[in-house]
Design a protein around this motif. Structure first.
Motif, PDB file in Angstrom:
ATOM      1  N   ARG A 116      99.641  -2.157  44.534  1.00 57.35           N
ATOM      2  CA  ARG A 116      99.441  -1.471  43.142  1.00 57.35           C
ATOM      3  C   ARG A 116      98.724  -0.027  43.264  1.00 57.35           C
ATOM      4  O   ARG A 116      97.816   0.127  44.162  1.00 57.35           O
ATOM      5  N   MET A 117      99.237   1.006  42.812  1.00 54.42           N
ATOM      6  CA  MET A 117      98.960   2.288  42.716  1.00 54.42           C
ATOM      7  C   MET A 117      97.519   2.359  42.081  1.00 54.42           C
ATOM      8  O   MET A 117      97.443   1.952  40.772  1.00 54.42           O
ATOM      9  N   VAL A 118      96.461   3.118  42.749  1.00 60.72           N
ATOM     10  CA  VAL A 118      95.609   3.384  42.101  1.00 60.72           C
ATOM     11  C   VAL A 118      94.959   4.801  41.880  1.00 60.72           C
ATOM     12  O   VAL A 118      95.259   5.588  42.901  1.00 60.72           O
ATOM     13  N   SER A 119      94.139   5.078  40.885  1.00 57.92           N
ATOM     14  CA  SER A 119      93.826   6.443  40.604  1.00 57.92           C
ATOM     15  C   SER A 119      92.651   6.672  41.093  1.00 57.92           C
ATOM     16  O   SER A 119      91.835   5.813  41.718  1.00 57.92           O
ATOM     17  N   GLY A 120      92.039   8.046  41.178  1.00 56.14           N
ATOM     18  CA  GLY A 120      90.803   8.193  41.712  1.00 56.14           C
ATOM     19  C   GLY A 120      90.262   9.633  41.443  1.00 56.14           C
ATOM     20  O   GLY A 120      90.894  10.410  40.384  1.00 56.14           O
ATOM     21  N   GLY A 121      89.199   9.847  42.013  1.00 55.37           N
ATOM     22  CA  GLY A 121      88.726  11.376  41.894  1.00 55.37           C
ATOM     23  C   GLY A 121      88.388  11.948  43.243  1.00 55.37           C
ATOM     24  O   GLY A 121      88.461  11.230  44.276  1.00 55.37           O
ATOM     25  N   GLU A 122      88.503  13.199  42.955  1.00 55.26           N
ATOM     26  CA  GLU A 122      88.411  14.033  44.439  1.00 55.26           C
ATOM     27  C   GLU A 122      87.245  15.088  44.240  1.00 55.26           C
ATOM     28  O   GLU A 122      87.227  15.814  43.081  1.00 55.26           O
ATOM     29  N   ILE A 123      86.429  15.097  44.948  1.00 52.06           N
ATOM     30  CA  ILE A 123      85.358  16.174  44.970  1.00 52.06           C
ATOM     31  C   ILE A 123      85.423  16.971  46.350  1.00 52.06           C
ATOM     32  O   ILE A 123      84.856  16.504  47.530  1.00 52.06           O
TER      33      ILE A 123
END
Length: 282
Positions: A116-123
């Motif tokens: 399953r493709m999962v979104s996320g955040g980048e810092i």
């Protein structure tokens, strides 16, 4: 799944010295080929070797930092990652597998798991898939880790440091081109776990956290670690796809349960396709 590679960090919180033998037994019982790796000092090299071997999936039995590193390294085009619970907070494992112990979660992944493709955040190049806390409340993570280890004197020292640094370096930030603001801390929650967003929403849940005194900082530090920070009266909510945060010095932060120090200026970005996970049916 025909071949699964497993990384087991036996030094991590709740993995246990018998984890490699247990994992091998579970693989054999399900007729799945694979190797259990116990990385030494060079975890990054071990992860790179396992991911580059292109197995059907990579199972991680370790803490939050290792789970986050594996997901980040594999990315959207690499093998699916199963972050099994082996640490103290287990933020990413809990998001996918609830309160299952790692052997139970592993068996469920082998019998029911699907990519399953999962979104996320980048810092500023560092990815997170559950939540990030930037600012002085993140300093409570150091005190928490000392308390978990039973080091009471170190816990007290780190708690005093967290109090001392409260309000010593407020954050400035701007989100999605909106006016600049000041705050004590900024919390970012991914759609994977946000109760205020749909899972397929293309944004991060952002919360400016601005307590007015040290007592509120203490309360917020506790609530951030227990997951009840949304209910804090000093929290204001919003959405974010792009943003910038800056401060006078290095920014204390927690990314998916892993404490770290970030640069004095960081960029925030939502990643709609961050990595593929081995997920279970809802």
């Amino acid at each position: 799944m025909r071949r699964v590679e497993i990384i087991a960090n036996i030094a991590s919180g709740s993995v246990g010295a018998d984890a490699p033998a247990v994992a091998e037994r579970i693989l054999a019982e399900h007729g799945v080929a694979g190797t259990v790796h116990t990385p030494g000092g060079d975890l990054s090299a071990c992860l790179r070797k396992v991911i580059d071997s292109d197995p059907d999936a990579v199972f991680i039995i370790a803490g939050d930092g290792t789970a986050r590193a594996a997901a980040e390294m594999s990315g959207p085009d690499g093998p699916p990652i199963a972050p099994l619970p082996g640490g103290t907070m287990n933020m990413l494992p809990r998001a996918f597998y609830g309160d299952r112990a790692w052997p139970e979660a592993m068996e469920a992944c082998l019998t029911q798991g699907t990519p399953r493709m999962v979104s996320g955040g980048e810092i500023s190049g560092r990815l997170f898939f559950v939540a990030a806390i930037l600012g002085s409340p993140a300093l409570w993570a150091d005190a928490r880790e000392a308390a978990r280890a039973g080091k009471l004197r170190l816990t007290a020292l780190r708690a005093r440091r967290a109090f001392r640094q409260a309000f010593s370096g407020r954050l400035r930030f701007t989100l999605d081109g909106r006016p600049k603001q000041k705050t004590e801390a900024l919390t970012l929650m991914c759609p994977l776990v946000s109760s205020a967003m749909d899972e397929d929403e293309l944004a991060l849940e952002a919360a400016a956290v601005d307590p007015s005194n040290a007592i509120e900082i203490f309360r917020l530090g506790v609530s951030a670690l227990t997951g009840s920070w949304r209910d804090d009266p000093s929290v204001s909510m919003g959405r974010c796809r792009l943003g910038k945060v800056w401060a006078a010095g290095r920014i204390p932060a927690i990314l998916d349960g892993e404490p770290m120090r970030l640069e004095p200026e960081v960029q925030i970005r939502f990643r709609p396709k961050a990595f593929r996970a081995v997920a279970l049916p809802a």
